[in-house]
Design an enzyme around this catalytic site. Structure first.
Site, mmCIF file in Angstrom:
data_model
loop_
_atom_site.group_PDB
_atom_site.id
_atom_site.type_symbol
_atom_site.label_atom_id
_atom_site.label_comp_id
_atom_site.label_asym_id
_atom_site.label_seq_id
_atom_site.Cartn_x
_atom_site.Cartn_y
_atom_site.Cartn_z
ATOM 1 N N LYS A 52 -16.767 31.640 -33.893
ATOM 2 C CA LYS A 52 -17.820 31.825 -34.907
ATOM 3 C C LYS A 52 -19.119 31.174 -34.433
ATOM 4 C CE LYS A 52 -14.423 32.304 -38.538
ATOM 5 N NZ LYS A 52 -13.638 31.718 -39.622
ATOM 6 N N GLN A 96 -13.332 26.194 -42.692
ATOM 7 C CA GLN A 96 -12.250 26.910 -42.015
ATOM 8 C C GLN A 96 -10.900 26.616 -42.695
ATOM 9 O OE1 GLN A 96 -12.573 29.149 -39.354
ATOM 10 N NE2 GLN A 96 -10.428 29.536 -39.804
ATOM 11 N N ASP A 119 -17.957 33.330 -46.761
ATOM 12 C CA ASP A 119 -16.591 33.858 -46.569
ATOM 13 C C ASP A 119 -16.200 34.815 -47.701
ATOM 14 O OD1 ASP A 119 -15.205 33.300 -44.262
ATOM 15 O OD2 ASP A 119 -14.586 31.287 -44.890
#
Ligand code: NAP
Length: 280
Positions: A52, A96, A119
């Site tokens: 990422k 994460q 997200d």
């Protein structure tokens, strides 16, 4: 033989488009910043975070990295999220997952400012998606829609069967396919006669986490097959939930693993970072 849906190529095109947009923003004096938070040393998570950050670097998005030890308490993590929520220089926050077991993931997801929820996991984002309002969409299902659109696959009026009902893939996928005017059936581990249902699909999307589970006898002739799975076969080699070798002989189009859905997820995360400017 089925047409191969090339996620690697399509995701590269998307990243190049984003790169150009970021450059235009920079010329206007606007910078896009993503805060990436990793707790602990899970090797798979470390790889995802690294990828990422690399994607951010490629498209010109600034990434701020917060790598916290596994013993970090929930309170400490929530304090960091709060600080990032209030930082006007931060456009998007990504924590994460999975988090270490002593931390309540739902509490952390809920603590993220919905305007920075790149997200798309916050209940506000999920709610907006289900009632067709503007907001962040979970990156993997958003990437699948983009893959199909850019491969010229018609969704309107098609019967889409989704195998798997997780919050990050199956459920948002169903909402997005409804938005595209598909007729949607969602199946899961309690579904009876799965094969009979999947065989009716014009578009079959599989996200169950079971290596090569979907074989040719689950697939209708010429169906579009999207494989979300990231599993390992008996030799430890990366593979999907779909038995690619047998299914490609029946399907009309198919995504490979690797090189199908996977690369799209990160490209859509970059796209969500730009959405943050619209939602600001
Ligand atoms: P998950 O949270 O474990 O959910 C799995 C879903 O599959 C559940 O809804 C489960 O049903 C269903 N299921 C399990 N076995 C089944 C069976 N035999 N028949 C029908 N349904 C079954 O998994 P996930 O997070 O959605 O991930 C699924 C796969 O996609 C994994 O391999 C993951 O690594 C991969 N993935 C890839 C990406 C990417 O970027 N490429 C992103 C996310 C996930 P119940 O609800 O009844 O338990």
């Amino acid at each position: 033989m089925a047409m191969l849906i090339d996620g690697k190529k399509i995701s590269s095109q998307i990243k190049d488009e984003i790169k150009a947009e970021v450059l235009t923003l920079k010329e206007k004096g606007e910078e896009v910043t993503l805060a990436v938070v990793l707790v602990g040393e899970d090797p798979a998570s470390q790889v995802y975070v690294r990828n990422k950050k690399r994607a951010c670097e490629y498209v010109g998005i600034k990434s701020l990295s917060f790598e916290l030890p596994a013993e970090t308490t929930q309170e400490e993590l929530l304090l960091l999220v709060e600080k990032l929520n209030h930082d006007p220089a931060v456009n998007g926050i990504l924590v994460q997952l999975p988090l270490p077991s002593h931390i309540d993931e739902d509490a952390v997801i809920k603590a993220i400012d919905p305007n920075k929820d790149v997200d798309g996991f916050h209940p506000m984002s999920v709610g907006a998606l289900s009632i067709g309002q503007k907001g962040y969409v979970s990156c993997t299902p958003a990437g699948i829609i983009e893959l199909m659109k850019r491969s010229g696959i018609e969704m309107d009026g098609k019967h889409c069967v989704i195998v798997g009902r997780s919050n990050i893939v199956g459920k948002p996928m169903a909402m997005l396919m409804l938005r595209e005017n598909a007729t949607v059936t969602v199946t899961h581990s309690h579904t009876k006669n799965l094969k009979e249902i999947t065989k009716q699909a014009d578009i079959l999307i599989v996200a169950i986490g079971r290596a090569k589970f979907i074989t040719a006898d689950y697939v209708k002739d010429q169906a579009v097959v999207i494989d979300v799975g990231m599993d390992h076969d008996e030799n430890g080699k990366l593979c999907g939930d779909v038995d690619f070798d047998s299914v490609q002989k029946v399907a009309g189009a198919i995504t490979p693993v690797p090189g199908g859905v996977g690369p799209m997820t990160i490209a859509m995360l970059m796209k969500n970072c730009l959405t943050s400017l619209e939602l600001k």
